[in-house]
Design a protein around this motif. Structure first.
Motif, PDB file in Angstrom:
ATOM      1  N   TRP A   1     -45.040  15.799 -17.369  1.00 34.20           N
ATOM      2  CA  TRP A   1     -45.797  16.431 -16.225  1.00 34.20           C
ATOM      3  C   TRP A   1     -46.841  17.258 -16.078  1.00 34.20           C
ATOM      4  CZ3 TRP A   1     -45.286  20.856 -13.718  1.00 34.20           C
ATOM      5  CH2 TRP A   1     -44.450  22.025 -14.268  1.00 34.20           C
TER       6      TRP A   1
ATOM      7  N   ASN B   1     -51.108  13.923 -18.232  1.00 37.06           N
ATOM      8  CA  ASN B   1     -50.823  14.424 -16.827  1.00 37.06           C
ATOM      9  C   ASN B   1     -52.797  13.685 -15.657  1.00 37.06           C
ATOM     10  OD1 ASN B   1     -52.653  16.367 -16.482  1.00 37.06           O
ATOM     11  ND2 ASN B   1     -50.269  17.771 -15.506  1.00 37.06           N
TER      12      ASN B   1
ATOM     13  N   ALA C   1     -45.778  12.626  -8.598  1.00 38.45           N
ATOM     14  CA  ALA C   1     -46.794  12.892  -8.097  1.00 38.45           C
ATOM     15  C   ALA C   1     -47.785  13.060  -8.886  1.00 38.45           C
ATOM     16  CB  ALA C   1     -46.336  14.499  -7.974  1.00 38.45           C
ATOM     17  N   VAL C   2     -47.843  12.570  -9.897  1.00 32.63           N
ATOM     18  CA  VAL C   2     -48.973  12.542 -11.259  1.00 32.63           C
ATOM     19  C   VAL C   2     -49.215  10.777 -10.798  1.00 32.63           C
ATOM     20  CG1 VAL C   2     -49.377  12.427 -14.108  1.00 32.63           C
ATOM     21  CG2 VAL C   2     -48.214  14.459 -12.796  1.00 32.63           C
TER      22      VAL C   2
ATOM     23  N   ALA D   1     -51.758  10.518  -7.244  1.00 32.04           N
ATOM     24  CA  ALA D   1     -52.511  10.844  -7.766  1.00 32.04           C
ATOM     25  C   ALA D   1     -53.768  10.834  -8.244  1.00 32.04           C
ATOM     26  CB  ALA D   1     -52.518  13.021  -8.516  1.00 32.04           C
ATOM     27  N   THR D   2     -53.138  10.003  -9.968  1.00 33.47           N
ATOM     28  CA  THR D   2     -53.434   9.521 -11.116  1.00 33.47           C
ATOM     29  C   THR D   2     -54.266   8.488 -10.504  1.00 33.47           C
ATOM     30  OG1 THR D   2     -51.968   8.879 -12.153  1.00 33.47           O
ATOM     31  CG2 THR D   2     -53.335  11.276 -12.717  1.00 33.47           C
TER      32      THR D   2
ATOM     33  N   ALA E   1     -58.751  14.007  -9.728  1.00 34.39           N
ATOM     34  CA  ALA E   1     -58.079  13.292 -10.632  1.00 34.39           C
ATOM     35  C   ALA E   1     -58.471  12.139 -11.207  1.00 34.39           C
ATOM     36  CB  ALA E   1     -56.491  13.376 -10.472  1.00 34.39           C
TER      37      ALA E   1
ATOM     38  N   VAL F   1     -55.075  17.040  -5.953  1.00 35.76           N
ATOM     39  CA  VAL F   1     -56.420  15.289  -6.514  1.00 35.76           C
ATOM     40  C   VAL F   1     -56.918  14.441  -6.471  1.00 35.76           C
ATOM     41  CG1 VAL F   1     -54.754  13.355  -4.777  1.00 35.76           C
ATOM     42  CG2 VAL F   1     -53.643  15.725  -5.340  1.00 35.76           C
TER      43      VAL F   1
ATOM     44  N   TYR G   1     -48.738  18.299  -7.465  1.00 37.67           N
ATOM     45  CA  TYR G   1     -49.992  17.423  -8.866  1.00 37.67           C
ATOM     46  C   TYR G   1     -50.595  18.563  -9.223  1.00 37.67           C
ATOM     47  CZ  TYR G   1     -53.056  15.057 -11.481  1.00 37.67           C
ATOM     48  OH  TYR G   1     -54.055  14.939 -12.440  1.00 37.67           O
ATOM     49  N   ASP G   2     -51.037  18.629 -10.815  1.00 34.75           N
ATOM     50  CA  ASP G   2     -51.543  20.034 -11.112  1.00 34.75           C
ATOM     51  C   ASP G   2     -51.147  20.947 -11.068  1.00 34.75           C
ATOM     52  OD1 ASP G   2     -53.531  19.883 -13.481  1.00 34.75           O
ATOM     53  OD2 ASP G   2     -55.639  19.619 -11.690  1.00 34.75           O
TER      54      ASP G   2
END
Length: 416
Positions: free
Chosen positions: A123, A129, A170-171, A174-175, A221, A218, A191-192
């Protein structure tokens, strides 16, 4: 369940000092997390699926398909934690029991020690990610395979996971907000977070950013995406020393800001046998856009409540499945997959509640006009669940099921 060392990627490798440090931590943390061997017990039968795409993240796909699965079922992607496997998560999380009862397809993604010495999803790596690359793309390809090979409904796709799997959840939200209607992050991270922080710092003590700053990570992303954002449930044990409970607050800030909501809950109730604090953040139409569940008295793990009751599930036969509340049951309710009521007086997330469901079949245009759906960017979304129903016009037709009142899910094959 923390990450281990970096998998070889196209970017420059870490410095020798980092490589040595990460390798040592992989051994120490992996051993600590492994715990005692679980007692022998019957395993859930999983089917390995190959050839599901280019699989740049080198992951393995497994499927649990309940007997009597309805046509066009929802699909739930489950992501295990470090030192675990798809089989362990299937055996202990309680998800297969719920899939049997509620009729959804389960996809378990699995990583390996070749990817990460502690079998963690990566992650924290930009090679894994980001949209359309690495492990994130591999998981997206698993969803496509589920839709193509098993007839799963692409408008009812959900994801959940523990720890590194929670961070990877969460990745995915978001992606691929255009793929997942909702997700549940269990002991994961915003995320991130590692954009400008060490993964260890992100895990504990955690990183404090403002809601708008978290939300922007997010948005970055998938910059061209205009919504709606996936609904998000956040689960934490209040005694977690591996991934600090502070991350629950940061995750809340990230996703409430994306939905344009206050960081003060709309309502707070207690659910389950241990009076888990259940905070709900409602959108203007009454949808539970974000919820936070803080489980008292447990550390790192997916909380389970072994037993045969409606709101019970899971097994404590492996490490990191503490005996408490059946989180998978409440997550399924949040996703809108469960129409039963546990009768414990707790507030439900999303699609829970008893009673007889009402159904309406009409064009997307008519559903919006009747107040059962909304429209944005030329598309139609079921009110409550937020499921994408396709183009806003008089030609596309869907059946919507209302349960509880004001909460609608697409049920083209699931209504009388």
């Amino acid at each position: 369940m923390p990450f281990a060392r970096y998998r070889t990627a196209s970017t420059a490798p870490p410095t020798p000092r980092w490589r040595r440090l990460l390798a040592v931590l992989a051994v120490v943390l992996g051993t600590a997390l492994a715990g005692p061997a679980p007692a022998a017990r019957a395993s859930v039968t999983l089917t390995e699926v190959t050839g599901f795409g280019s699989n740049p993240g080198a992951l393995t796909m497994y499927v649990y398909r309940p007997a009597g699965l309805p046509a066009h079922p929802p699909v739930v992607v489950a992501l295990h934690g470090c030192t675990q496997s798809a089989q362990v998560y299937a055996d202990d999380s309680g998800l297969p029991k719920l899939a049997d009862r509620d009729g959804f397809l389960l996809v378990f993604a699995q990583t390996t020690t070749a990817n990460n010495p502690s079998q963690c999803f990566n992650w924290f790596q930009t090679t894994d990610n980001r949209r359309d690359q690495g492990e994130a793309l591999s998981i997206r390809q698993m969803v496509s395979q589920a839709v193509t090979a098993y007839g799963a409904d692409p408008q009812r796709v959900y994801v959940t996971g523990l720890s590194a799997g929670g961070a990877m959840t969460a990745v995915m939200l978001a992606t691929y907000p255009d793929v997942f209607s909702a997700g549940a992050v269990v002991a994961g991270l915003p995320y991130d977070c590692t954009k400008d922080n060490s993964p260890y710092t992100c895990m504990n003590p955690g990183v404090d950013l403002g809601p708008d700053a978290w939300a922007q990570r997010v948005r970055d992303a998938y910059p061209s995406y205009r919504g709606p954002w996936p609904r998000t449930a956040i689960w934490y044990g209040d005694q977690d020393t591996t991934v600090a409970p502070r991350n629950a607050t940061e995750l809340r800030d990230q996703w409430t800001a994306l939905h344009g909501l206050s960081q003060t809950p709309t309502r707070t109730t207690a659910i389950g046998p241990d009076a888990t604090q259940h905070d709900e953040y409602l959108a203007a139409d009454g949808t539970v856009a974000v919820e936070v569940d803080r489980v008292p008295g447990i550390g790192h793990g997916t909380p389970v409540d072994p037993g045969t009751g409606t709101a019970q599930c899971g097994s404590t036969g492996a490490p990191y499945f503490p005996d408490s509340i059946c989180s998978s049951y409440w997550i399924a309710r949040f996703f809108g997959l469960d129409d039963t009521d546990p009768g414990d007086g707790g507030g439900g997330g999303g699609g829970g509640g008893g009673g007889t469901a009402a159904c309406w079949t009409a064009s997307n245009y008519a559903q919006v006009q009747a107040g059962r759906a909304t429209t944005a960017g030329g598309l139609t979304y079921a009110k409550g669940s937020g499921q994408n129903m396709g183009l806003y016009n008089t030609f596309v037709t869907h059946t919507l099921k209302e349960s509880p009142a004001g909460y609608y899910t697409v049920a083209d094959t699931g209504c009388p």
